[in-house]
Design a protein around this motif. Structure first.
Motif, PDB file in Angstrom:
ATOM      1  N   LEU A 143       0.812  -1.219   0.000  1.00  0.00           N
ATOM      2  CA  LEU A 143       0.000   0.000   0.000  1.00  0.00           C
ATOM      3  C   LEU A 143       0.845   1.269   0.000  1.00  0.00           C
ATOM      4  O   LEU A 143       0.328   2.355   0.246  1.00  0.00           O
ATOM      5  N   SER A 144       2.116   1.130  -0.290  1.00  0.00           N
ATOM      6  CA  SER A 144       3.028   2.286  -0.363  1.00  0.00           C
ATOM      7  C   SER A 144       3.023   3.091   0.929  1.00  0.00           C
ATOM      8  O   SER A 144       3.043   4.329   0.913  1.00  0.00           O
ATOM      9  N   ILE A 145       3.008   2.405   2.064  1.00  0.00           N
ATOM     10  CA  ILE A 145       3.080   3.051   3.372  1.00  0.00           C
ATOM     11  C   ILE A 145       4.517   2.933   3.867  1.00  0.00           C
ATOM     12  O   ILE A 145       5.050   1.835   4.002  1.00  0.00           O
ATOM     13  N   SER A 146       5.140   4.069   4.132  1.00  0.00           N
ATOM     14  CA  SER A 146       6.555   4.077   4.487  1.00  0.00           C
ATOM     15  C   SER A 146       6.761   3.721   5.952  1.00  0.00           C
ATOM     16  O   SER A 146       5.868   3.897   6.782  1.00  0.00           O
ATOM     17  N   PRO A 147       7.940   3.216   6.302  1.00  0.00           N
ATOM     18  CA  PRO A 147       8.253   2.955   7.712  1.00  0.00           C
ATOM     19  C   PRO A 147       8.108   4.211   8.577  1.00  0.00           C
ATOM     20  O   PRO A 147       7.708   4.129   9.738  1.00  0.00           O
ATOM     21  N   GLU A 148       8.416   5.373   8.004  1.00  0.00           N
ATOM     22  CA  GLU A 148       8.293   6.621   8.759  1.00  0.00           C
ATOM     23  C   GLU A 148       6.843   6.883   9.154  1.00  0.00           C
ATOM     24  O   GLU A 148       6.551   7.335  10.267  1.00  0.00           O
ATOM     25  N   MET A 149       5.897   6.570   8.253  1.00  0.00           N
ATOM     26  CA  MET A 149       4.472   6.734   8.580  1.00  0.00           C
ATOM     27  C   MET A 149       4.074   5.825   9.738  1.00  0.00           C
ATOM     28  O   MET A 149       3.299   6.213  10.610  1.00  0.00           O
ATOM     29  N   LEU A 150       4.610   4.621   9.747  1.00  0.00           N
ATOM     30  CA  LEU A 150       4.253   3.673  10.789  1.00  0.00           C
ATOM     31  C   LEU A 150       4.788   4.095  12.159  1.00  0.00           C
ATOM     32  O   LEU A 150       4.267   3.650  13.187  1.00  0.00           O
ATOM     33  N   ARG A 151       5.798   4.923  12.164  1.00  0.00           N
ATOM     34  CA  ARG A 151       6.371   5.375  13.438  1.00  0.00           C
ATOM     35  C   ARG A 151       5.582   6.532  14.056  1.00  0.00           C
ATOM     36  O   ARG A 151       5.799   6.879  15.210  1.00  0.00           O
ATOM     37  N   ARG A 152       4.672   7.114  13.294  1.00  0.00           N
ATOM     38  CA  ARG A 152       3.898   8.252  13.804  1.00  0.00           C
ATOM     39  C   ARG A 152       2.712   7.780  14.647  1.00  0.00           C
ATOM     40  O   ARG A 152       2.281   6.626  14.548  1.00  0.00           O
ATOM     41  N   PRO A 153       2.145   8.698  15.452  1.00  0.00           N
ATOM     42  CA  PRO A 153       0.839   8.398  16.053  1.00  0.00           C
ATOM     43  C   PRO A 153      -0.199   8.191  14.944  1.00  0.00           C
ATOM     44  O   PRO A 153      -0.009   8.640  13.811  1.00  0.00           O
ATOM     45  N   ILE A 154      -1.298   7.562  15.267  1.00  0.00           N
ATOM     46  CA  ILE A 154      -2.297   7.172  14.271  1.00  0.00           C
ATOM     47  C   ILE A 154      -2.770   8.379  13.463  1.00  0.00           C
ATOM     48  O   ILE A 154      -3.361   9.322  14.005  1.00  0.00           O
ATOM     49  N   ASN A 155      -2.473   8.355  12.174  1.00  0.00           N
ATOM     50  CA  ASN A 155      -2.937   9.343  11.198  1.00  0.00           C
ATOM     51  C   ASN A 155      -2.409  10.758  11.414  1.00  0.00           C
ATOM     52  O   ASN A 155      -2.773  11.672  10.664  1.00  0.00           O
ATOM     53  N   VAL A 156      -1.570  10.983  12.408  1.00  0.00           N
ATOM     54  CA  VAL A 156      -1.092  12.335  12.699  1.00  0.00           C
ATOM     55  C   VAL A 156      -0.098  12.763  11.621  1.00  0.00           C
ATOM     56  O   VAL A 156       0.916  12.099  11.385  1.00  0.00           O
ATOM     57  N   GLY A 157      -0.411  13.866  10.946  1.00  0.00           N
ATOM     58  CA  GLY A 157       0.435  14.355   9.875  1.00  0.00           C
ATOM     59  C   GLY A 157       0.257  13.630   8.557  1.00  0.00           C
ATOM     60  O   GLY A 157       0.973  13.916   7.601  1.00  0.00           O
ATOM     61  N   PHE A 158      -0.694  12.726   8.483  1.00  0.00           N
ATOM     62  CA  PHE A 158      -0.936  11.988   7.246  1.00  0.00           C
ATOM     63  C   PHE A 158      -1.746  12.855   6.282  1.00  0.00           C
ATOM     64  O   PHE A 158      -2.616  13.615   6.686  1.00  0.00           O
ATOM     65  N   SER A 159      -1.485  12.707   4.992  1.00  0.00           N
ATOM     66  CA  SER A 159      -2.360  13.299   3.984  1.00  0.00           C
ATOM     67  C   SER A 159      -3.657  12.496   3.915  1.00  0.00           C
ATOM     68  O   SER A 159      -3.767  11.403   4.507  1.00  0.00           O
ATOM     69  N   GLY A 160      -4.630  13.011   3.153  1.00  0.00           N
ATOM     70  CA  GLY A 160      -5.879  12.276   3.005  1.00  0.00           C
ATOM     71  C   GLY A 160      -5.669  10.897   2.413  1.00  0.00           C
ATOM     72  O   GLY A 160      -6.243   9.909   2.878  1.00  0.00           O
ATOM     73  N   GLY A 161      -4.815  10.825   1.389  1.00  0.00           N
ATOM     74  CA  GLY A 161      -4.548   9.530   0.770  1.00  0.00           C
ATOM     75  C   GLY A 161      -3.829   8.574   1.691  1.00  0.00           C
ATOM     76  O   GLY A 161      -4.100   7.375   1.698  1.00  0.00           O
ATOM     77  N   GLU A 162      -2.894   9.106   2.510  1.00  0.00           N
ATOM     78  CA  GLU A 162      -2.177   8.260   3.462  1.00  0.00           C
ATOM     79  C   GLU A 162      -3.115   7.703   4.519  1.00  0.00           C
ATOM     80  O   GLU A 162      -3.000   6.543   4.920  1.00  0.00           O
ATOM     81  N   LYS A 163      -4.068   8.519   4.954  1.00  0.00           N
ATOM     82  CA  LYS A 163      -5.042   8.039   5.943  1.00  0.00           C
ATOM     83  C   LYS A 163      -5.875   6.897   5.378  1.00  0.00           C
ATOM     84  O   LYS A 163      -6.142   5.905   6.072  1.00  0.00           O
ATOM     85  N   LYS A 164      -6.277   7.030   4.108  1.00  0.00           N
ATOM     86  CA  LYS A 164      -7.094   5.979   3.505  1.00  0.00           C
ATOM     87  C   LYS A 164      -6.276   4.700   3.293  1.00  0.00           C
ATOM     88  O   LYS A 164      -6.778   3.586   3.511  1.00  0.00           O
ATOM     89  N   ARG A 165      -5.025   4.842   2.923  1.00  0.00           N
ATOM     90  CA  ARG A 165      -4.176   3.656   2.762  1.00  0.00           C
ATOM     91  C   ARG A 165      -3.949   2.975   4.112  1.00  0.00           C
ATOM     92  O   ARG A 165      -3.888   1.744   4.200  1.00  0.00           O
ATOM     93  N   ASN A 166      -3.834   3.780   5.155  1.00  0.00           N
ATOM     94  CA  ASN A 166      -3.679   3.229   6.498  1.00  0.00           C
ATOM     95  C   ASN A 166      -4.911   2.424   6.899  1.00  0.00           C
ATOM     96  O   ASN A 166      -4.801   1.364   7.537  1.00  0.00           O
ATOM     97  N   GLU A 167      -6.089   2.903   6.525  1.00  0.00           N
ATOM     98  CA  GLU A 167      -7.323   2.166   6.808  1.00  0.00           C
ATOM     99  C   GLU A 167      -7.316   0.809   6.089  1.00  0.00           C
ATOM    100  O   GLU A 167      -7.704  -0.212   6.673  1.00  0.00           O
ATOM    101  N   ILE A 168      -6.904   0.801   4.826  1.00  0.00           N
ATOM    102  CA  ILE A 168      -6.883  -0.452   4.074  1.00  0.00           C
ATOM    103  C   ILE A 168      -5.837  -1.401   4.646  1.00  0.00           C
ATOM    104  O   ILE A 168      -6.027  -2.627   4.662  1.00  0.00           O
TER     105      ILE A 168
END
Length: 250
Positions: free
Chosen positions: A133-158
């Motif tokens: 889902l093209s989710i980077s390790p850096e995104m996974l280190r953040r709090p849930i959805n904090v600083g995520f773009s709209g598309g990143e939030k949706k990919r995180n949901e999937i």
């Protein structure tokens, strides 16, 4: 998988009904799309299925795998296999994404009588899902959805859906706010999870998502009830003609 009969629902404390006698039947392995104008009751339907607080059921029945869904708490519904991907995923400062994912996954496993995953096994699952889902390790280190773009939030949901492996996934306007590249990534993630044992209910305004996730059935929801059902060709008709004729007959 899901059987809804004569469902009436409203927001608690308000007299106006949002769902007004909705009927829907979903069998294992099927993908259903719900389309309709703003205010038709699409998100309310998803929230009622998931058990979100703030809604009052005034009539009707909802059965999930032969169980009375309306008698189950939200966490019981999740443990039974229901997943809701939100239209607007919220940020949860202070809760690490990885901690949340591991807690949720092991809670589901415990509900099924399975052992908790070890940290190495969990990390392997997350890495595989994140890469798809093209989710980077850096995104996974953040709090849930904090600083995520709209598309990143949706990919995180999937990604959450891929880890939890629900049997009924409700996607509430997952396509909203996505550019074409993010839409394809999300759609590929959903399509990878299609199976004879898993069903999807896709709530959307637009046909474009259905170019990538081919539904078995398309329904028009207007004024709180389903006014027409058909195959994938119905989504194309709606894209061309809009909802005006259905609002007139609803």
């Amino acid at each position: 998988m899901l059987e809804i009969e004569n469902l009436h629902a409203r927001v608690e404390g308000e007299g106006r009904e949002i769902l007004k006698g909705l009927d829907l039947e979903i069998w294992p392995g099927e993908v259903h799309a719900i389309m309709g104008p703003n205010g038709a009751g699409k998100s309310t339907l998803g929230n009622v299925i998931a058990g979100k607080d703030g809604y009052e059921i005034t009539d009707g029945t909802v059965r999930f795998k032969e169980q009375d869904l309306l008698e189950m708490e939200p966490e019981e519904r999740a443990a039974a296999g229901i997943f809701l991907a939100f239209q607007y995923p919220v940020e949860v400062p202070g809760v690490a994404t990885m901690t949340f994912l591991k807690t949720a996954l092991n809670a589901q496993r415990a509900a099924r009588g399975e052992d908790a995953l070890s940290t190495p096994a969990f990390m392997k699952l997350v890495k595989e899902a994140a890469e798809k889902l093209s989710i980077s390790p850096e995104m996974l280190r953040r709090p849930i959805n904090v600083g995520f773009s709209g598309g990143e939030k949706k990919r995180n949901e999937i990604m959450q859906m891929a880890l939890l492996q629900p049997t009924l996934a409700v996607l509430d306007e997952t396509d909203s706010g996505l550019d074409i590249d993010a839409l394809r990534v999300v759609a590929d993630g959903v399509n990878a999870l299609r199976s004879p044992e898993r069903s999807f209910l896709i709530i959307t305004h637009y046909q474009r998502l259905l170019d990538y996730i081919k539904p078995d059935h398309v329904h028009v929801l207007a004024h709180g009830k389903i006014v027409r059902s058909g195959g994938p060709e119905l989504a194309l008709e709606l894209e061309a003609k809009g909802y005006a004729e259905f609002l007139e007959v609803a």
